[in-house]
Scaffold this active site. Sequence first.
Site, mmCIF file in Angstrom:
data_model
loop_
_atom_site.group_PDB
_atom_site.id
_atom_site.type_symbol
_atom_site.label_atom_id
_atom_site.label_comp_id
_atom_site.label_asym_id
_atom_site.label_seq_id
_atom_site.Cartn_x
_atom_site.Cartn_y
_atom_site.Cartn_z
ATOM 1 N N HIS A 74 6.786 36.243 -20.194
ATOM 2 C CA HIS A 74 7.015 36.829 -21.487
ATOM 3 C C HIS A 74 5.924 36.447 -22.357
ATOM 4 O O HIS A 74 5.619 35.565 -23.269
ATOM 5 C CB HIS A 74 8.161 35.707 -22.162
ATOM 6 C CG HIS A 74 9.446 36.279 -21.805
ATOM 7 N ND1 HIS A 74 9.936 37.552 -22.303
ATOM 8 C CD2 HIS A 74 10.452 35.761 -21.246
ATOM 9 C CE1 HIS A 74 11.192 37.828 -22.065
ATOM 10 N NE2 HIS A 74 11.564 36.615 -21.239
ATOM 11 N N TYR A 125 6.827 56.779 -27.483
ATOM 12 C CA TYR A 125 7.324 56.182 -28.574
ATOM 13 C C TYR A 125 6.919 57.010 -29.851
ATOM 14 O O TYR A 125 5.675 57.042 -29.996
ATOM 15 C CB TYR A 125 7.167 54.596 -28.940
ATOM 16 C CG TYR A 125 7.869 54.059 -27.575
ATOM 17 C CD1 TYR A 125 8.576 54.546 -26.585
ATOM 18 C CD2 TYR A 125 7.507 52.459 -27.654
ATOM 19 C CE1 TYR A 125 9.107 53.621 -25.722
ATOM 20 C CE2 TYR A 125 7.878 51.675 -26.644
ATOM 21 C CZ TYR A 125 8.874 52.270 -25.730
ATOM 22 O OH TYR A 125 9.458 51.611 -24.695
ATOM 23 N N GLU A 132 5.828 27.325 -31.509
ATOM 24 C CA GLU A 132 7.244 27.236 -31.550
ATOM 25 C C GLU A 132 8.033 26.972 -33.106
ATOM 26 O O GLU A 132 8.921 27.677 -33.428
ATOM 27 C CB GLU A 132 7.854 26.273 -30.532
ATOM 28 C CG GLU A 132 7.697 27.035 -29.296
ATOM 29 C CD GLU A 132 8.212 26.186 -28.125
ATOM 30 O OE1 GLU A 132 8.433 25.005 -28.280
ATOM 31 O OE2 GLU A 132 8.848 26.922 -27.273
ATOM 32 N N ASP A 159 10.838 36.754 -25.615
ATOM 33 C CA ASP A 159 12.002 35.452 -25.303
ATOM 34 C C ASP A 159 12.390 34.820 -26.842
ATOM 35 O O ASP A 159 13.376 34.337 -26.892
ATOM 36 C CB ASP A 159 11.328 34.424 -24.310
ATOM 37 C CG ASP A 159 9.863 34.008 -24.770
ATOM 38 O OD1 ASP A 159 9.389 34.666 -25.284
ATOM 39 O OD2 ASP A 159 9.527 32.850 -24.511
#
Length: 405
Positions: free
Chosen positions: A107, A307, A384, A112
């Site tokens: 990831h 895209y 985090e 994630d």
Amino acid sequence: MTTDPIALSTLLGDAEALLPEILEVRRRLHRRPEIGLALPATQALVVDELERMGLAARVGRTVSSVTAVIEGAEPGPTLVLRGDMDGLPLQEETGLEFTSETPGAMHACGHDTHVAMLLGAARLLLNRRDRLAGRVLLMFQPGEEGFGGARFMLEEGLLDLPAGQAANAAFAIHISTSYPAGTLNLRPGPEMAAADFVRLSLSGRGGHASAPHTALDPMPVAAEIVLALQAMVTRRVDVFDPAVVSITHVRGGTTNNIIPETVFLEGTIRTFSEKTRASVHANLRQVVEGICAAHGAVADLEIERGYPVTINDAAFTAFVASIGEELVGPEAVVPMPAPIMGAEDFSYVLQRVPGAMVFLGARAPGEDPATAPGNHSNRVVFHEPALAVGVAMHAAVALRHLAAG
Ligand SMILES: [Zn+2]
């Protein structure tokens, strides 16, 4: 007494209190990254988490998508909140204790964290259902990394909602170590580029390298095209509506004394408007055909549309920025000075409903921006604690957009 009718002031604290559980989910996902449109383990985890909240999860027919609806207390429109779920094909070298246990998969773009943040936001919103007039459509999509997962979900009817419930806005968060942790970075208008593929096969006539006049050498034709394309970009494209054309792969020939029959070239085209996109495609074709005609070579040119441009709606972007300022302070909401040349398939959703994507900074405090590994690096580490800001932002945008009475 509070003057905040939607109680944004409590959201960040609630998100921080939830952080241990959000990180537990994030780390579980991080250990088991999956790539592309088929993400069975990731899908199962998301379904399980949603069902534990009492939400009905719906899975995709053709891809590993998951959707769920948080129904508000009062009727109203639908807001889409999107989290992409796929990893990347590279070998993780972060040394984290929850490092990828799947060889060759990681990831590395932080998807994630996107899943974990959206699940966390769902919990905050479920506790505030009475404040919602309308509904929140949670969109967990696979295959963002070049597989067009969002487009598959749209084709499966993601936005085919009953009259009166039509989606009128969409919001997404992308984590990034390009920005300091906890900051929100966004801009109105084009935020990310359209990314198209160019593939070109040039055919001449092979022969002995000592007698080029008896052959038709495609090698100098290829060289001329590579350089002419750079001149084309600087001479034919408006500098205020820019384009990038990069030829990144050249293949031809076998040894020193043989003129090859063919040369293959490929590369990428990046643009920020449909106007420039169309003109670059047309000019590229003209350059290739003109140079080939000049030398008698034959071109087989393929331009594949990837895209589209990711365009943030100006009004919705201002709305998101104002919520961010309220949530984390004006100094932490940073207007992006320029778009990013990368591409993103949330662009397909934004073609259907107005909305915005915001970059959530996750570069750890004290880390040098010049050397911090970026998204798509096998050493990237996302800070985090920043996830709490993302969780609160998802919920705050939903609560304010669907504010009941
Ligand atoms: Zn990404």
